[in-house]
Write an enzyme that holds these catalytic residues in place. Structure first.
Site, PDB file in Angstrom:
ATOM      1  N   GLY A 254       0.808  -1.218   0.000  1.00 53.08           N
ATOM      2  CA  GLY A 254       0.000   0.000   0.000  1.00 53.08           C
ATOM      3  C   GLY A 254       0.837   1.263   0.000  1.00 53.08           C
ATOM      4  N   GLU A 291       0.762   5.816   7.490  1.00 53.67           N
ATOM      5  CA  GLU A 291       2.171   6.142   7.170  1.00 53.67           C
ATOM      6  C   GLU A 291       2.612   7.372   7.952  1.00 53.67           C
ATOM      7  OE1 GLU A 291       3.446   3.720   5.763  1.00 53.67           O
ATOM      8  OE2 GLU A 291       1.613   2.859   4.919  1.00 53.67           O
TER       9      GLU A 291
HETATM   10  N1  TRP Z   1       5.953  -0.425   6.369  1.00 46.70           N
HETATM   11  C1  TRP Z   1       4.936  -0.456   5.355  1.00 46.70           C
HETATM   12  C2  TRP Z   1       3.651  -0.138   6.062  1.00 46.70           C
HETATM   13  O1  TRP Z   1       3.101  -0.911   6.768  1.00 46.70           O
HETATM   14  C3  TRP Z   1       4.823  -1.774   4.678  1.00 46.70           C
HETATM   15  C4  TRP Z   1       5.523  -1.906   3.382  1.00 46.70           C
HETATM   16  C5  TRP Z   1       5.396  -1.126   2.322  1.00 46.70           C
HETATM   17  C6  TRP Z   1       6.376  -2.933   2.977  1.00 46.70           C
HETATM   18  N2  TRP Z   1       6.135  -1.609   1.280  1.00 46.70           N
HETATM   19  C7  TRP Z   1       6.744  -2.704   1.680  1.00 46.70           C
HETATM   20  C8  TRP Z   1       6.867  -4.043   3.603  1.00 46.70           C
HETATM   21  C9  TRP Z   1       7.568  -3.559   0.990  1.00 46.70           C
HETATM   22  C10 TRP Z   1       7.695  -4.888   2.922  1.00 46.70           C
HETATM   23  C11 TRP Z   1       8.055  -4.650   1.624  1.00 46.70           C
HETATM   24  O2  TRP Z   1       3.160   0.900   6.038  1.00 46.70           O
HETATM   25 ZN    ZN Z   2       2.872   0.162   8.619  1.00 43.16          ZN
END
Ligand code: TRP
Ligand code: ZN
Length: 849
Positions: A254, A291
């Site tokens: 996302g 985010e």
């Molecule tokens: N940290 C991101 C979220 O939860 C998750 C995420 C986005 C992600 N792109 C990714 C995790 C690619 C692993 C790989 O908001």
């Molecule tokens: Zn997150």
């Protein structure tokens, strides 16, 4: 070569890195096939670490040179990284590498999407950009220079210098490499501003490709609301002078919370009334908030290692749910979250992919961005908050931010904060983090004299991770209703800690009707034999909105499982109960729309499986169709009235009030469509001036086996809008009947717009196939075969998205021998594919074991 395979990684093996990083200077000379990355790092031996092995991660990098304090060195390079002899004191390390973003189809590291450069570094993508200790407990201050002849050059933090062909960025906040980001391209910004409560004036920008600039206003407003909410509710302020968001078409998930430079899947930012549905708007608002909230829960305080992923994700999902509850309707959000939890997390916890909220081992961390870590992780925080109370929670969070700002933390740190702030012993509660599986809660009741007793028993299925599960702390919110429907015991919180435990209520003059697990106070499966009359009573009288909905849901689930098992005609209890709910104008339309949403067919399959019956997908489909027909017939008058009453006459606005009315109107339409020869749907389609009404009408037409001309019309109208085209692909598969699902999917894969390397498009088609229960589980195995064919193809270019989608097979052992044979054959075929990725190898291996 393909991905390196280091085998299994264990939480118990954690060791700090031997060196601290005082600064990082990155210089990018952008070029599609040969981007040069020059990295200068100030290293210093870590006094806390015994092991002084100097190992830097690095994958798919073309090594050019390395120096230590300016002197050339020759490191030993493998597929996973490099080692080198280094001095026992501070030193400056410099490397030059070359990478090929234009050929990076995995969308991890630095890649190109439609002419723009973008990055994705979580969890372990930074090692595809340069050699680095790519682990979240190594935090440093980054300075980034980007050389390139593109008009917009972005990175984290504040912009410190810019000129023709370059930009320089400095992020003063120490961060792990997974939060690094770089974007370069011909982008247009939608600007905004926000003044923080202490007076910092923050420049906000949403950067998009030309043509999308008119679809940013809603996301900008959501960002400003999120910033304000985090100040008001958590006391958290933004900490840089600029906050950038970029929309990218090719993205595996996302969105991503990179410090000061969030990167979003364009589907999670771009919206206009004509192209996005109400649900799209709501999802965008929630993801923007999620985010943004990571800035504190994730970035300022990050994870020590990837086993602690729920530390930031569970908490941030919990925070974004609170935000949505405050912005919209709290009961509606709660019900939606529970539907999602049961639809995605319960099956995960009940099958071969089960793992604790904090896993103890993994092969590929990308496979652990799961519903368990995110959604069950959020439920665990919700329970904690209930147990310590709102004040205790607020004190604990203040202490958490105070004590751990700037650190990389563990679940132990998190729980210690709660213990210190509230004095509560959480050692038993901690099992929620270490035991997999959904606890099953059974209940017995007795009423004698004026004493009413509830006796609960909890049981958790043993899994390979937790072969001998122990009792967990279960907060059970309970209320009691008297025979005339009055509430005689308002909601009270029972704290269950034993395997079996009784709770008594005195002064109860007549046998009450209990309302158990109000607000879904714990992520458990409540297994209670309740008569149809009692469910109908709760559906009519429960004062807890969640449990009132739940009563109807349980009734529908029982009727459908029984219908699927016996093939007998369905009784009309549920439809009768629904009529009263539909007529009750005191109920929020959005809530009534959720009452009309029947349990999905996979939920019925799971319920049958849990009760020891092998689910028959065709029988479930038939029962579901029968119930819909019955509701349409018995409640036709109410539905027709609602369809008229819920018409929104004001200009379109994506707010909760209007969205609720449209949701109820469209829910009514889906039933009426079974009786009016699709007359209303056709009229609604032609009259629609927004995507919510247009798409719902198209869905009804397709479900009725009509809509050929509307489908063409829709394509002609929207072929230039990729996010709408995703909907066009998806709806045809979702609305196909069990015989049509696989052929429709196969036909769509031949369409010239099936850009299968784009994750959104791939998911639109194959996510919909996996969601078409009877179609995907076709007895001849055609659904399994088609999905496997495409997963194998996708895995070669994008392992992360392929591996996520192969979870569609996770329930394969629930079905009959013939289906199992077919599914196993496909899983084994995938497993035997030469050069299969580590991601897929792990997923398929777990499902076959
Ligand atoms: N940290 C991101 C979220 O939860 C998750 C995420 C986005 C992600 N792109 C990714 C995790 C690619 C692993 C790989 O908001
Ligand atoms: Zn997150």
């Amino acid at each position: 070569m393909r991905d390196a395979a280091p085998g299994k990684i264990f939480l118990k093996d954690y060791k700090p890195f031997g060196y601290l990083v005082d600064f990082v200077h990155l210089t990018f000379d952008l070029s599609p096939h040969a981007t040069r990355v020059t990295t200068k790092i100030g290293f210093r031996p870590n006094p806390e670490a015994e092991d002084k092995t100097f190992f830097l991660h690095g994958e798919h990098l073309k090594f050019i040179s390395a120096t230590i304090d300016g002197m050339p060195v020759t490191p030993l390079i493998t597929a996973e990284g490099l080692t080198c002899h280094v001095p026992p004191h501070d030193f400056v390390w410099e490397t030059v590498v070359e990478i090929d973003p234009a050929n990076n189809t995995a969308l991890e590291g630095l890649y190109m999407s439609k002419g723009m450069y973008s990055t994705q570094c979580e969890a372990e993508g930074f090692r595809k950009i340069t050699f680095y200790p790519d682990r979240p407990d190594v935090m440093s201050v980054f300075t980034v220079r980007i050389n390139g002849d593109l008009p917009v050059l972005l990175s984290n933090g504040n912009k410190v210098a810019t000129g023709p062909g370059f930009a320089e960025w400095h992020d003063p906040w120490p961060k792990p490499a997974y939060l690094f980001a770089l974007v370069a391209g011909e982008l247009i910004n939608h600007p905004g501003r926000f003044t923080t409560k202490s007076g910092r004036d923050v420049e906000l920008n949403i950067w998009v490709r030309p043509g999308d600039e008119d679809k940013c206003a809603f996301a900008m407003e959501a960002l400003r609301k999120s910033m304000k909410w985090d100040e008001d509710v958590y006391g958290r302020e933004y900490d840089l002078d600029i906050f950038n968001i970029v929309a990218v078409d090719d993205f595996n998930m996302g969105a991503m919370e990179n410090k000061g430079l969030n990167i979003f899947n364009s589907s999670a930012v771009l919206a206009s009334p004509e192209t996005a549905t109400d649900l799209n708007f709501e999802r965008i608002e929630a993801i923007i908030a999620h985010e943004y909230f990571h800035n504190w829960t994730g970035n300022r305080i990050t994870c020590r290692d990837w086993f602690q992923l729920c530390l930031k994700e569970g908490l941030t999902v919990f925070r974004d749910s609170q935000f949505t509850s405050d912005m919209r309707s709290a009961p509606v959000k709660r019900i939606a979250d529970v539907i999602d939890l049961r639809g995605r997390q319960f099956p995960e916890d009940a099958g071969p992919l089960a793992h604790p909220v904090r896993p103890e081992s993994y092969e590929e961390i990308n496979n652990f961005y799961t519903a368990t870590v995110y959604e069950k992780g959020a439920e665990v925080i919700g329970m904690l908050k209930r147990l310590v109370g709102d004040d205790g929670y607020a004190r604990a969070l203040d202490l958490y931010f105070d004590r751990h700002d700037g650190q990389a933390c563990t679940i132990e740190d998190w729980l210690t904060v709660f213990q210190d702030a509230t004095g509560r012993d959480l050692s038993q509660f901690k099992r929620w983090y270490s035991q997999a599986g959904t606890p099953r809660l059974t209940v017995e009741e007795s009423w004698e004299g004026d004493r009413y007793t509830l006796t609960f028993t909890q049981e958790t299925r043993p899994t390979p991770h937790s072969p001998d599960p122990k009792p967990q702390v279960i907060p059970i919110a309970v209320g009691l209703l008297g025979p005339n429907g009055d509430e005689i015991q308002p909601t009270t919180l029972l704290e269950m800690t034993d395997a079996t435990q009784s709770f008594t209520f005195d002064g109860i003059p007549s046998k009450p009707v209990p309302s158990i697990l109000r607000g879904f106070s714990a992520p458990v499966a409540l297994d209670r034999k309740v008569s149809r009359e009692e469910r109908a009573f709760l559906l009519a009288h429960d004062t807890d909105p969640f449990n009132r909905w739940e009563a109807g849901r349980a009734l529908a689930r029982e009727i459908l499982t029984e219908g699927a098992r016996t093939g007998a005609p369905l009784d009309g209890d549920f439809a009768e109960g629904l009529r009263n709910v539909l007529r009750d104008d005191s109920l929020d339309p959005a809530y009534r729309a959720l009452m009309l949403a029947l349990p999905g067919q996979s939920e019925i399959a799971a319920a049958l499986h849990a009760a020891g019956t092998v689910p028959d997908p065709m029988a479930i489909w038939t029962a579901s169709e029968t119930l819909k027909d019955q509701i349409a017939r018995l409640a036709e008058a109410e539905l027709a009235t609602l369809y008229e009453e819920m018409q929104v006459r004001e200009p379109y606005a994506p707010n909760a009030d209007q969205a609720g009315r449209r949701a109820l109107r469209n829910a009514a339409l889906a039933f009426l469509n079974r009786r009016d020869g699709a007359m209303r749907a056709r009229a609604q389609y032609s009259a629609a001036d927004n995507m919510t009404m247009q798409l719902a009408a198209l869905g009804c037409l397709l479900a009725a086996g009509n809509g050929v001309s509307e489908l063409e019309d829709f394509y002609d109208q929207w072929q230039g809008e990729r996010l709408v085209l995703d909907k066009w692909f998806a709806i045809q598969v979702m609305q196909a009947d069990p015989w049509g699902a696989v052929p429709t999917t196969a036909r769509l894969t031949q369409h010239s717009d099936f850009m299968w390397q784009n994750p959104n498009r791939f998911r639109a088609v194959f996510g919909s196939l996996a969601g078409n229960h009877a179609g995907f589980h076709a007895a001849d195995g055609a659904g399994y075969r088609l999905l496997a064919d495409w997963l194998i193809r996708l895995d070669a270019v994008n392992p992360q998205t392929a591996a996520r989608m192969c979870a569609a097979f996770q329930t394969w052992r629930h079905y009959d021998a013939g289906r199992q044979l077919n599914a196993r054959a496909e899983l084994e075929r995938i497993a035997a594919t030469p050069d299969l990725s580590r991601d897929m190898t792990e997923m398929v291996g777990r499902m076959l074991s």
